[in-house]
Scaffold this motif. Structure first.
Motif, short mmCIF file in Angstrom:
data_model
loop_
_atom_site.label_atom_id
_atom_site.label_comp_id
_atom_site.label_asym_id
_atom_site.label_seq_id
_atom_site.Cartn_x
_atom_site.Cartn_y
_atom_site.Cartn_z
N TYR A 74 -0.99 -18.60 -2.93
CA TYR A 74 -2.44 -19.50 -3.25
C TYR A 74 -2.17 -20.47 -2.33
O TYR A 74 -3.84 -20.33 -1.18
N VAL A 78 -5.53 -20.27 0.93
CA VAL A 78 -6.88 -21.13 0.91
C VAL A 78 -6.92 -21.38 2.04
O VAL A 78 -8.23 -21.57 2.56
N GLU A 82 -10.21 -20.81 4.09
CA GLU A 82 -10.94 -22.69 4.30
C GLU A 82 -11.71 -22.37 5.95
O GLU A 82 -12.89 -22.41 6.68
N VAL A 94 -10.96 -26.96 -3.38
CA VAL A 94 -10.16 -26.40 -3.28
C VAL A 94 -9.78 -27.11 -4.85
O VAL A 94 -9.34 -28.01 -5.56
#
Length: 344
Positions: A74, A78, A82, A94
């Motif tokens: 994850y 992310v 991002e 998040v």
């Protein structure tokens, strides 16, 4: 906190002029614009993005809801998401739900359509029907990396070819001469990782391996659970020469279990994982795994979310992005000769 009104007083203009200087500078005379920007710098003014979103009904924030931020996949996802959101002028919020449906609902109720214009939902215990209600409340909702998803007119999903990933692992082990296979199947908030297993089993059958050649055990998708489940499986089936785990964390746990049982990887036991987290190549022996195109999936997810925000709908409901790729490292090798002969 410095307010917009204080900036206006310092620059000797109206609050509306300050707002235009920030959002529509072409409407402000150059000399006035310079005075306003000087006041902003002197006072250290920063826009209150939350207040702006609530007042205007528009926000430049996207929410990414994931089930467990401690899973290394994850944070890697992310980071890619991002970067893509920032390139397009959006912030990424998040939200870690910790596999708790109540937390998921609370996030949806509090941020969807207000603080966040779009919500990207990774694995969750909530079903598509419940998530669709969020979309009806005004937020763009996109599912991401769901293994079990049906065509839906309301909730598009960006995902990977999980079955193909399992097939690549099976083909690799079969080509190395293995005839006795184990599989650890992850069970998390998104349900069992059964499509990965299905691809693995189908590829074995296509290569002539009987169904009895595969022993399957379910596990939580963590290193600790992978260790425990692999220990039990290898004790029950000591002649196994290969093991496929439906994610890298369980595969790493399986290698630790093999070492504690006196099995050498890959001399006695070959291990294959899936996803290719950074830890896969940092571990020793480095893990052979099947890589998902994480950056492409993240980019497509952000692009689709923004398309829905700006255009209102997606062209189709399920987007399978890229092809999985086998990454061969140190944890796999030829099947032990004696066992290979005894299996034929």
């Amino acid at each position: 906190m410095v307010t917009l009104a204080e900036v206006a007083r310092r620059a000797k203009v109206t609050a509306a002029t300050v707002s235009n200087a920030l959002h529509n500078p072409q409407k402000v005379k150059p000399a006035t614009l310079e005075r306003v920007m000087a006041a902003i710098r002197e006072l250290g003014y920063r826009p209150n993005l939350t207040a702006r979103a609530l007042a205007s009904g528009r926000t430049s924030t996207l929410a990414l809801m994931l089930s467990n931020v401690t899973n290394p996949f994850y944070p890697e996802f992310v980071l890619a998401a991002e970067r893509e959101a920032r390139k397009r002028g959006y912030f990424l919020l998040v939200c870690n739900t910790d596999d708790d449906p109540a937390t998921t609902r609370a996030y949806l109720e509090q941020i969807a359509g207000t603080l966040a214009a779009g919500v990207i939902v990774m694995n969750t215990d909530l079903g598509e029907r419940e998530l669709a209600q969020t979309a009806r409340n005004g937020a763009a909702v996109v599912l991401c990396m769901w293994e079990h998803v049906r065509a839906s007119r309301t909730l598009p999903c960006v995902t990977a070819d999980f079955a193909a990933a399992g097939s690549l692992a099976a083909e690799h082990l079969s080509e190395l001469g293995h005839r006795k296979f184990g599989a650890l199947v992850g069970v998390g908030s998104g349900g069992p990782q059964s499509r990965r297993l299905g691809g693995f089993a189908q590829a074995l059958a296509a290569r002539g391996h009987p169904e009895r050649a595969l022993a399957v055990a379910e596990s939580r998708d963590t290193i600790e659970s992978g260790y425990e489940t692999a220990s039990a499986l290898l004790r029950a089936r000591p002649t196994l020469t290969s093991l496929f785990a439906t994610n890298d964390l369980m595969a790493i746990g399986a290698m630790q279990a093999a070492a504690d049982l006196g099995k050498r990887v890959p001399n006695d036991l070959s291990v294959v994982g899936l996803t290719d987290i950074h830890l896969a190549h940092q571990f020793r022996p480095a893990l052979t795994t099947v890589r998902f195109p994480t950056q492409r999936i993240a980019a497509q997810t952000i692009a689709l979310t923004l398309e829905m925000i700006e255009g209102g709908s997606a062209a189709r409901s399920v987007y399978t992005v890229g092809e999985p790729e086998l990454v061969v490292r140190e944890s796999t090798g030829p099947a032990p000769v004696a066992r290979r002969k005894s299996a034929t």
